[in-house]
Design a protein around this motif. Structure first.
Motif, PDB file in Angstrom:
ATOM      1  N   ASN A 193      28.680   8.900  45.262  1.00 44.10           N
ATOM      2  CA  ASN A 193      27.784   8.116  46.125  1.00 44.10           C
ATOM      3  C   ASN A 193      26.448   8.816  46.339  1.00 44.10           C
ATOM      4  O   ASN A 193      25.382   8.217  46.162  1.00 44.10           O
ATOM      5  CB  ASN A 193      28.485   7.844  47.467  1.00 44.10           C
ATOM      6  N   ASN A 197      22.982   7.622  44.770  1.00 47.33           N
ATOM      7  CA  ASN A 197      21.834   7.252  45.612  1.00 47.33           C
ATOM      8  C   ASN A 197      20.577   8.006  45.174  1.00 47.33           C
ATOM      9  O   ASN A 197      19.490   7.433  45.104  1.00 47.33           O
ATOM     10  CB  ASN A 197      22.115   7.592  47.079  1.00 47.33           C
ATOM     11  N   LYS A 200      19.321   6.324  42.236  1.00 46.94           N
ATOM     12  CA  LYS A 200      18.827   4.980  42.546  1.00 46.94           C
ATOM     13  C   LYS A 200      17.449   5.029  43.207  1.00 46.94           C
ATOM     14  O   LYS A 200      16.584   4.219  42.915  1.00 46.94           O
ATOM     15  CB  LYS A 200      19.845   4.331  43.497  1.00 46.94           C
ATOM     16  N   PHE A 201      17.249   6.028  44.081  1.00 54.07           N
ATOM     17  CA  PHE A 201      15.991   6.066  44.835  1.00 54.07           C
ATOM     18  C   PHE A 201      14.955   7.020  44.228  1.00 54.07           C
ATOM     19  O   PHE A 201      13.901   7.251  44.822  1.00 54.07           O
ATOM     20  CB  PHE A 201      16.268   6.405  46.303  1.00 54.07           C
ATOM     21  N   ASP A 225      16.416  14.993  45.914  1.00 57.39           N
ATOM     22  CA  ASP A 225      15.649  14.188  44.949  1.00 57.39           C
ATOM     23  C   ASP A 225      14.179  14.160  45.332  1.00 57.39           C
ATOM     24  O   ASP A 225      13.790  14.642  46.399  1.00 57.39           O
ATOM     25  CB  ASP A 225      16.232  12.762  44.833  1.00 57.39           C
ATOM     26  N   ILE A 230      12.963   8.977  53.163  1.00 63.09           N
ATOM     27  CA  ILE A 230      13.520   8.235  54.313  1.00 63.09           C
ATOM     28  C   ILE A 230      12.652   8.543  55.527  1.00 63.09           C
ATOM     29  O   ILE A 230      12.327   9.718  55.779  1.00 63.09           O
ATOM     30  CB  ILE A 230      14.973   8.693  54.581  1.00 63.09           C
ATOM     31  N   LEU A 238      21.472   6.345  58.995  1.00 64.41           N
ATOM     32  CA  LEU A 238      21.894   6.331  57.589  1.00 64.41           C
ATOM     33  C   LEU A 238      23.403   6.243  57.423  1.00 64.41           C
ATOM     34  O   LEU A 238      23.900   5.585  56.520  1.00 64.41           O
ATOM     35  CB  LEU A 238      21.457   7.637  56.922  1.00 64.41           C
ATOM     36  N   ARG A 244      22.059   0.124  55.439  1.00 67.68           N
ATOM     37  CA  ARG A 244      20.967  -0.041  54.461  1.00 67.68           C
ATOM     38  C   ARG A 244      19.639  -0.118  55.173  1.00 67.68           C
ATOM     39  O   ARG A 244      19.492  -0.832  56.147  1.00 67.68           O
ATOM     40  CB  ARG A 244      21.154  -1.342  53.682  1.00 67.68           C
ATOM     41  N   LEU A 245      18.676   0.627  54.668  1.00 68.52           N
ATOM     42  CA  LEU A 245      17.368   0.610  55.315  1.00 68.52           C
ATOM     43  C   LEU A 245      16.475  -0.346  54.546  1.00 68.52           C
ATOM     44  O   LEU A 245      16.268  -0.177  53.360  1.00 68.52           O
ATOM     45  CB  LEU A 245      16.752   2.013  55.290  1.00 68.52           C
ATOM     46  N   THR A 250      12.410   1.984  50.820  1.00 70.56           N
ATOM     47  CA  THR A 250      13.558   1.707  49.982  1.00 70.56           C
ATOM     48  C   THR A 250      13.560   0.292  49.421  1.00 70.56           C
ATOM     49  O   THR A 250      14.247   0.021  48.465  1.00 70.56           O
ATOM     50  CB  THR A 250      14.865   1.949  50.754  1.00 70.56           C
ATOM     51  N   GLY A 257      22.589  -2.189  47.014  1.00 68.76           N
ATOM     52  CA  GLY A 257      23.792  -1.537  47.557  1.00 68.76           C
ATOM     53  C   GLY A 257      24.349  -2.300  48.739  1.00 68.76           C
ATOM     54  O   GLY A 257      23.760  -3.269  49.213  1.00 68.76           O
ATOM     55  N   SER A 258      25.504  -1.812  49.209  1.00 68.42           N
ATOM     56  CA  SER A 258      26.162  -2.496  50.317  1.00 68.42           C
ATOM     57  C   SER A 258      25.851  -1.843  51.656  1.00 68.42           C
ATOM     58  O   SER A 258      26.082  -2.421  52.705  1.00 68.42           O
ATOM     59  CB  SER A 258      27.676  -2.436  50.091  1.00 68.42           C
ATOM     60  N   GLY A 259      25.350  -0.615  51.630  1.00 65.67           N
ATOM     61  CA  GLY A 259      25.122   0.109  52.876  1.00 65.67           C
ATOM     62  C   GLY A 259      26.410   0.663  53.450  1.00 65.67           C
ATOM     63  O   GLY A 259      26.492   0.965  54.639  1.00 65.67           O
ATOM     64  N   GLY A 261      28.298   3.125  51.479  1.00 69.23           N
ATOM     65  CA  GLY A 261      28.617   4.387  50.797  1.00 69.23           C
ATOM     66  C   GLY A 261      28.507   5.615  51.686  1.00 69.23           C
ATOM     67  O   GLY A 261      29.420   6.451  51.705  1.00 69.23           O
ATOM     68  N   LEU A 262      27.411   5.727  52.443  1.00 69.35           N
ATOM     69  CA  LEU A 262      27.236   6.940  53.251  1.00 69.35           C
ATOM     70  C   LEU A 262      28.193   6.962  54.436  1.00 69.35           C
ATOM     71  O   LEU A 262      28.652   8.024  54.857  1.00 69.35           O
ATOM     72  CB  LEU A 262      25.783   7.047  53.745  1.00 69.35           C
TER      73      LEU A 262
HETATM   74  P1  ADP Z   1      23.837   1.709  49.580  1.00 71.24           P
HETATM   75  O1  ADP Z   1      25.018   1.123  48.912  1.00 71.24           O
HETATM   76  O2  ADP Z   1      22.901   0.691  50.176  1.00 71.24           O
HETATM   77  O3  ADP Z   1      23.166   2.760  48.773  1.00 71.24           O
HETATM   78  P2  ADP Z   1      24.549   3.895  51.307  1.00 71.24           P
HETATM   79  O4  ADP Z   1      25.379   3.913  52.541  1.00 71.24           O
HETATM   80  O5  ADP Z   1      24.953   4.785  50.203  1.00 71.24           O
HETATM   81  O6  ADP Z   1      24.488   2.391  50.843  1.00 71.24           O
HETATM   82  O7  ADP Z   1      23.044   4.222  51.709  1.00 71.24           O
HETATM   83  C1  ADP Z   1      22.505   3.596  52.851  1.00 71.24           C
HETATM   84  C2  ADP Z   1      21.004   3.570  52.774  1.00 71.24           C
HETATM   85  O8  ADP Z   1      20.474   4.883  52.910  1.00 71.24           O
HETATM   86  C3  ADP Z   1      20.445   3.074  51.443  1.00 71.24           C
HETATM   87  O9  ADP Z   1      20.423   1.669  51.378  1.00 71.24           O
HETATM   88  C4  ADP Z   1      19.041   3.650  51.496  1.00 71.24           C
HETATM   89  O10 ADP Z   1      18.238   2.852  52.324  1.00 71.24           O
HETATM   90  C5  ADP Z   1      19.253   4.999  52.198  1.00 71.24           C
HETATM   91  N1  ADP Z   1      19.397   6.113  51.219  1.00 71.24           N
HETATM   92  C6  ADP Z   1      20.530   6.705  50.815  1.00 71.24           C
HETATM   93  N2  ADP Z   1      20.284   7.715  49.945  1.00 71.24           N
HETATM   94  C7  ADP Z   1      18.951   7.756  49.795  1.00 71.24           C
HETATM   95  C8  ADP Z   1      18.047   8.589  49.025  1.00 71.24           C
HETATM   96  N3  ADP Z   1      18.502   9.578  48.235  1.00 71.24           N
HETATM   97  N4  ADP Z   1      16.717   8.332  49.141  1.00 71.24           N
HETATM   98  C9  ADP Z   1      16.247   7.348  49.940  1.00 71.24           C
HETATM   99  N5  ADP Z   1      17.043   6.533  50.706  1.00 71.24           N
HETATM  100  C10 ADP Z   1      18.373   6.728  50.633  1.00 71.24           C
END
Ligand code: ADP
Length: 297
Positions: A193, A197, A200-201, A225, A230, A238, A244-245, A250, A257-259, A261-262
């Motif tokens: 995860n 991420n 992805k970002f 990264d 953020i 987060l 999800r932000l 972002t 994403g589903s928001g 994972g974290l």
């Molecule tokens: P998602 O499936 O949306 O990635 P997560 O719970 O993994 O769900 O992440 C929640 C949110 O945190 C993401 O939608 C993004 O807005 C922010 N985020 C997570 N990792 C990063 C990153 N490395 N850089 C920037 N924003 C991040």
């Protein structure tokens, strides 16, 4: 003289009697008031008891509904996963093992089917993990783990082609660190995860660094990264469910994403007696996610 003294004594007795009767009346009135108050108290008490039993039964109903919801999520997720895995396999075979050449359009459509199915499978897996976590049905089987080799596996096996597509460079800082005590499957889920991420970002051509710190008691793993970053105001939410932000940083990443994972990662790390946190310099300054795990003795 005797008459005078007698009259005087009689007057004293009368005065005492007067005050005595007055006091007795006051006491009687106070008693009555007390009785009224006691009756009112009993009534309020009864009402409180009734409200309490209503709340208790409403609470029980909510708990039952919550359990039903968890069972529903768990069963539907299981049931959805099997056909979706089949769709993914057949789409992959149609793309890579077709005995007739595919037209450009058909190839594009099958790639879309494959990507969408993968997203749905990930979402269903997240929902299953959440339902297991929230019903305390998650089992942690701790082992002594070499963090460097598990990070290498994830970078090479899981994310190599995605990183190549975006021209992103992975740097793994291989310093000597002790083994940690963790469940290998859950740790993989967390790393997939966080590293996912970071990819992805990240912007095309960026760099992702994975490194470690240790004080001999815990090992901290960080994934840094140079991507969209953020905002300070968002760091706190987060790790919440559906965190999800949708801010300007972002939104550009069209993350899809589903928001979840974290939120799952935090729960898993805490179940393994660690901590997880994030930092960022702000917009376009990248982000660093760090988690700690206890050293294996
Ligand atoms: P998602 O499936 O949306 O990635 P997560 O719970 O993994 O769900 O992440 C929640 C949110 O945190 C993401 O939608 C993004 O807005 C922010 N985020 C997570 N990792 C990063 C990153 N490395 N850089 C920037 N924003 C991040």
């Amino acid at each position: 003289m005797i008459i005078f003294i007698s009259l005087f004594l009689l007057a004293i007795v009368l005065v005492i009697n007067f005050f005595y009767i007055k006091r007795a009346k006051e006491l009687e009135e106070r008693n009555k008031k007390l009785e009224v108050l006691t009756a009112e108290n009993a009534k309020v008490n009864q009402e409180l008891q009734n409200t309490l039993s209503l709340l208790t039964s409403a609470n029980q109903k909510l708990k039952d509904l919550d359990r039903l919801k968890d069972d529903f999520v768990s069963i539907t997720s299981h049931e959805l996963r099997t056909p979706m895995t089949a769709i993914r396999s057949y789409a992959w075979m149609a793309l890579h093992k077709s005995d007739t050449p595919l037209s450009k359009n058909l190839e594009k459509y099958i790639i879309r089917i494959l990507l969408s199915t993968e997203r749905m499978i990930n979402l269903v897996n997240d929902m299953l993990s959440i339902s297991r976590i929230e019903t305390n049905r998650i089992e942690i089987n701790p082992e002594s783990i070499d963090l460097i080799s598990i990070c290498k596996d994830i970078v090479d096996e899981v994310y190599y082609s995605k990183a190549t597509d975006k021209n992103i460079k992975f740097v793994l800082l291989e310093q000597p660190i002790p083994k940690v005590l963790a469940d290998p499957e859950k740790l993989r889920e967390v790393l997939i995860n966080i590293v996912g991420n970071a990819l992805k970002f990240s912007h095309t051509g960026g760099k992702i660094t994975i490194g470690f710190f240790t004080d001999g008691k815990v090992v901290e793993t960080f994934v840094k990264d140079e991507g969209s970053g953020i905002g300070k105001e968002d760091l706190g939410r987060l790790f919440q469910k559906f965190g999800r932000l949708d801010n300007s940083y972002t939104a550009t990443a069209s993350s899809g994403g589903s928001g979840l994972g974290l939120y799952i990662s935090k729960k898993l790390i805490e179940l393994m007696h660690g901590r997880i946190w994030a930092g960022s310099g702000g917009e376009d300054k990248g982000a660093t996610f760090t988690f700690s795990l206890p050293v294996a003795l």
